[in-house]
Every structure is written in structure tokens, then in C-alpha cells.
Design an enzyme around this catalytic site. Structure first.
Site, PDB file in Angstrom:
ATOM      1  N   LYS A 137      17.344 -10.779   5.508  1.00  0.00           N
ATOM      2  CA  LYS A 137      17.003  -9.602   6.311  1.00  0.00           C
ATOM      3  C   LYS A 137      17.284  -9.866   7.785  1.00  0.00           C
ATOM      4  O   LYS A 137      17.785  -8.989   8.506  1.00  0.00           O
ATOM      5  CB  LYS A 137      15.533  -9.242   6.123  1.00  0.00           C
ATOM      6  CG  LYS A 137      15.073  -8.103   7.028  1.00  0.00           C
ATOM      7  CD  LYS A 137      13.642  -7.681   6.781  1.00  0.00           C
ATOM      8  CE  LYS A 137      13.254  -6.555   7.736  1.00  0.00           C
ATOM      9  NZ  LYS A 137      11.892  -6.032   7.478  1.00  0.00           N
ATOM     10  N   HIS A 275      46.065  -0.396 -28.585  1.00  0.00           N
ATOM     11  CA  HIS A 275      45.324   0.654 -27.886  1.00  0.00           C
ATOM     12  C   HIS A 275      43.940   0.874 -28.496  1.00  0.00           C
ATOM     13  O   HIS A 275      43.511   1.997 -28.749  1.00  0.00           O
ATOM     14  CB  HIS A 275      46.128   1.952 -27.854  1.00  0.00           C
ATOM     15  CG  HIS A 275      47.451   1.803 -27.180  1.00  0.00           C
ATOM     16  ND1 HIS A 275      47.586   1.645 -25.821  1.00  0.00           N
ATOM     17  CD2 HIS A 275      48.713   1.742 -27.692  1.00  0.00           C
ATOM     18  CE1 HIS A 275      48.866   1.507 -25.509  1.00  0.00           C
ATOM     19  NE2 HIS A 275      49.569   1.566 -26.632  1.00  0.00           N
TER      20      HIS A 275
END
Length: 513
Positions: A137, A275
Site C-alpha cells: 500500500k 477443432h
């Protein structure tokens, strides 16, 4: 500013002695705790204990040691705030400029097969994430390192300028919050499983990057490959690539599909995929025979495809694989002779996945939608002969029943609407992804040609009417497996009876969208 004081407390001590030693040579005061402090002292790195900073002993078996104002004020104080400076001076507190922390090994702990609930909970780190978050922070002033891979870059900047750059501190802070978020996600997932909440009110998932990909489904799409932190063995994320160029996005999808299908079989099996649909599946007395059947199922579509086997690939099979262009070959293992043959092709990818003989387990499947996602269990349902309900006057023969069960394992993995024709332990026709079931049947039957005579048919969902059975009868199909459950089941049964087709119902459908 310059880095004067560093707090170091790590569970994974890789490289920490060297890193701390270099910092000490630069005049940085090292503060440490527990095992890290003992190790640094043992290696001759000057270090002071956390208790000298807090004026308070480590207590409760080390559970409380860094949760103290003397630590967190040193991390969170805004250095250019006169108010904060005055408060720090009045209380006799000092700043901490660098935090090096990695956390208790929660993931490693719960990965142990004999882990107890108590052990898992004890390995939830509290002080570590708190320090990391405080330092991250306040990254405008504090450098925070959670990854040993960043030690050298940080050290280089400190040696050059006495401190890290703001850009580096921002990057490291972002890494910290991703790290603590992933850590918390693992804990919440573990507790959800312990309390029987597989679909909780909030769902946080975490994955770790395996590799960046050149692109996604198409060249204009960015993509990367991630895996779960506790991914089990025997899958694409944990496979070892033995040869070939880097996997693509489409390669990974197709390879996963091939592997999931071949795992359905206990007997030697080979699956060819294009596919994300199977174009050929075969089983045999050995992998060599199984591959020959998978190839014969559709020798056109297999070209440029992905092949997966559920047994070691040996020399004979490798010679056949070498004859055509394949993107990937996947197997539990390869003989050295097989590798020598297959590696003659520069670009073919060879993936060794290890043992895949264990029972398939359901796991959460995530599908994204715009603005959200869908979560469901994977389709791990395993049909047995005892689950079948014969609904026609003619019962299937033993030979037909074997082919029906084979076809059912395959159709489960074909995009809906799906129809699979099978004969002689191999697929002979696959109709995938059609808008209506008759269309899927027409494709499968046309592909099978004369082989459809005497074959069996599997449908992933019920027949809404009898028209698919009419097509099957014309093609000479003798037995059908389908879930049942249509309001017109009786129509399908009547048509099957009229043509002497044996039909069994499973009571379970396998939609795959």
C-alpha cells in the site's frame, strides 16, 4: 531516499542468504524473525531480531511477532507528511524501507495426501500477508519483495542509486496483491470444500501462468496459458513437452480434448482430434492396433490433427505416426526408439503426460460470458452396462452392446448436436455441432458410407421425433444408444421396432456446447 532498514521473513529461503548479505554490505540494517533470523546469523549476516524492534517477545508459538505498531507504523508512515514524521519521532519509531516476505506453504501443505485439517489451518499465514499488504500500500516509499526472482533486480537498483525506482516499487506492489489474493483464494477454496460449499456466494479463483502464447484463437487475439496451483498430474497443464515448437492456444484446447476422450477407455485406445472434436477413435489389443483403427476412421481429417494414446507409444506405432503430418502426439510415455523416429520431424510436439489410468474426477468448469461466468461440474459421469434400459422388442447382441458402450464414450465429447457411428471398435462416422439432430446423423452416415451397414449409433441427447431412426434404418444401422426422455420416445421406439433396430436408453444426456 535510501534503503536503510529491511525486514526479512521468508518460508522459502532460496537465495535469501546471498541477498541479505549483499544488503548488509551496503549498510542496510536487517531485521528478521524465527527461522530466517537463525539462518542469517548462522551464515554470518548481521541481523537483529524482531523483538528488538517491538520490545515484545514472539509469543503463541510464533503466531504473534510482527503484528505490532512498531512494525506497521514503520511500513505505513507517509514519509513526506509532517504529521506522520512528528508522530514517528514522538513515539521513538523508525521507518522500514524494504520488506522481503514469502508466506507459509499453504498450497504445499494441502497438497499432501495425508494432510489434516489442523495442519492446513496452522499453515495459514497471518503476519506475512499483513506486512506485505502494508508495504505494498505504501509503495510510494517502501519496496516490497515476495518473489526470489526479483532479488537481483532490486539489488542492482539499490547498488546503483541507494533505492529502487517508483516504477519498480509499483510493479512489485502489484505482484504482492496478486500473490496475497491467490493465497486467500486457495484458503477460501479449501474451506469451501471442507464445509461442502462447492458453489459459494462469492467465488474467487486463482491460476498461475505457464507461458505466454503467440496469440489466441486468431493472430489478433492476445493469449496466455495458466494452470491451477494444485493441478493434478496426468493432464495438459502438467505435461512434459519432449520435442517440438511451442504450443499454441488452439493446440492446447485440442490436446486437452484428445486427452479427456482417451481417458474414457481402460483398454488400449487412440484418439485423433481436429477443432476440439474427435475425427477418429479406435481401441485394440495394443496401441498399434488402436492407432490403425483411429487412422482408418477418417484418414483425411486426421491430417494436421492431434493424436492421444493411453499407453506408451513404441517403435511400430511411431513409424505409422511419422508417415503423416500431425501437430501433437500425446501419451503417458514414449519408448526411446519412438522418440528417435518422431523427433526426425522438427515441429511435431510430443507431450508426455504420465499415468492417466485413474478414475476421472469431477472438477469445476468455468465458462466466461460477457460480464460474468458460468460454473459447473465437469461431465465425469461413467455409464455402465447395468445403467442401460432396453426399450425395443429386439435386444442388442453382446457384440452390439460392446460397440454401443464404445460409441457412448465418444459421443459424450462431441459438440452438440452429436451423432457417432461405430463398428469393429472404431468410429466410422461423426456428426458434430449441428443445429438439428437429423443434420448430425446425415453427416455421420455420409462419412461412414457402406461401413454404416451393421454399425451402431450413439446420440448425445434424445430424439425429438422418429426421423433420425428412419435415417438409421435406411443406412443399415442395427442398434442405437440414446438418453431417452423425449415426449415422443414412443414414436422413436415404434420406428426402431418396425425396422428391427435394438435401442437402449441411458437416462443421461451429454450436451457439449
Amino acid at each position: 531516499m535510501a534503503i536503510r532498514r529491511a525486514l526479512i521473513s521468508v518460508s522459502d529461503k532460496t537465495g535469501i542468504v546471498e541477498f541479505a548479505g549483499e544488503l548488509a554490505k551496503l549498510g542496510v540494517q536487517i531485521i528478521s524473525t524465527g527461522g530466517t533470523q537463525s539462518l542469517l546469523k548462522e551464515k554470518g549476516v548481521p541481523v537483529i531480531g524482531i523483538s528488538e524492534v517491538t520490545g515484545f517477545p514472539e509469543i503463541l508459538d510464533g503466531r504473534v511477532k510482527t503484528l505490532h505498531p512498531a512494525v506497521h507504523s514503520g511500513l505505513l508512515a507517509i514519509r513526506d507528511s509532517e504529521e506522520h514524521q512528528a508522530a514517528m519521532k514522538e513515539l521513538g519509531l523508525d521507518y522500514i524501507d524494504l520488506v522481503v516476505v514469502n508466506l507459509y506453504p499453504f498450497a504445499e501443505t494441502i497438497a499432501k495426501p495425508d494432510v489434516t485439517y489442523e495442519d492446513a489451518i496452522e499453515n495459514i499465514d497471518i503476519g506475512g500477508p499483513t506486512m506485505l499488504r502494508s508495504a505494498a500500500k505504501n509503495h510510494a516509499f517502501v519496496t516490497v519483495v515476495v518473489d526470489a526472482g526479483d532479488y537481483s533486480a532490486v539489488l542492482e537498483e539499490v547498488k546503483a542509486a541507494g533505492d529502487t525506482t517508483l516504477d519498480t516499487r509499483k510493479r512489485l506492489a502489484g505482484k504482492v496483491f496478486r500473490h496475497t489474493a491467490a493465497y486467500d483464494a486457495l484458503i477460501s477454496d479449501y474451506l469451501a470444500k471442507q464445509t461442502g460449499e462447492p458453489l459459494p456466494e462469492k467465488l474467487t479463483v486463482t491460476y498461475e501462468k505457464v507461458q505466454d502464447l503467440r496469440y489466441g484463437e486468431n493472430p489478433h487475439q492476445k493469449a496466455a496459458f495458466y494452470r491451477k496451483p494444485l493441478a493434478p498430474s496426468g493432464n495438459i497443464t502438467t505435461a512434459e513437452q519432449l520435442h517440438g515448437k511451442e504450443l499454441s492456444y488452439n493446440n492446447i484446447n485440442d490436446a486437452n480434448t484428445a486427452l479427456q476422450i482417451v481417458k474414457e477407455f481402460s483398454e488400449p485406445a487412440v484418439v485423433a482430434v481436429k477443432h476440439m472434436n474427435p475425427c477418429g477413435v479406435g481401441i485394440g489389443t495394443d496401441i498399434h492396433e488402436a492407432y490403425q483403427k483411429a487412422y482408418a476412421a477418417d484418414p483425411v481429417s486426421i491430417f494436421g490433427g492431434i493424436v492421444a494414446a493411453n499407453r506408451t507409444i513404441g517403435k511400430e506405432t511411431a513409424l505409422l505416426l511419422h508417415e503423416i503430418f500431425l501437430e501433437i502426439v500425446i501419451a503417458p510415455d514414449f519408448s526411446q526408439e519412438a522418440l528417435d523416429i518422431l523427433k526426425q520431424k522438427k515441429n511435431i510436439r510430443l507431450l508426455q503426460v504420465g499415468d492417466i489410468s485413474g478414475a476421472k474426477k469431477a472438477e469445476a468448469i468455468i465458462t466466461t460470458v460477457e460480464g460474468g461466468m458460468l460454473v459447473q461440474d465437469s461431465d465425469a459421469y461413467q455409464l455402465t452396462e447395468a445403467d442401460l434400459r432396453i426399450v425395443t422388442e429386439r435386444q442388442p447382441t453382446e457384440a452390439e452392446l460392446k460397440q454401443l458402450l464404445f460409441a457412448w464414450k465418444v459421443v459424450k465429447h462431441v459438440k452438440s448436436n452429436a451423432i457417432v457411428l461405430a463398428a469393429d471398435d472404431m468410429t466410422i462416422g461423426v456428426g458434430a455441432g449441428q443445429m438439428n439432430r437429423v443434420g448430425a446423423a446425415k453427416i455421420a452416415i455420409e462419412q461412414a458410407g457402406d461401413k454404416a451397414q451393421g454399425s451402431v449409433l450413439a446420440s448425445d441427447a434424445f430424439f425429438p421425433m422418429g426421423d433420425t431412426l428412419e435415417l438409421a434404418a435406411k443406412a443399415g444401422i442395427t442398434a442405437v444408444i440414446q438418453p431417452g426422455g423425449s415426449i415422443k420416445d414412443e414414436e422413436s421406439i415404434r420406428v426402431a421396432n418396425e425396422h428391427g433396430i435394438a435401442m437402449v436408453m441411458t437416462g443421461v444426456r451429454h450436451f457439449k456446447h
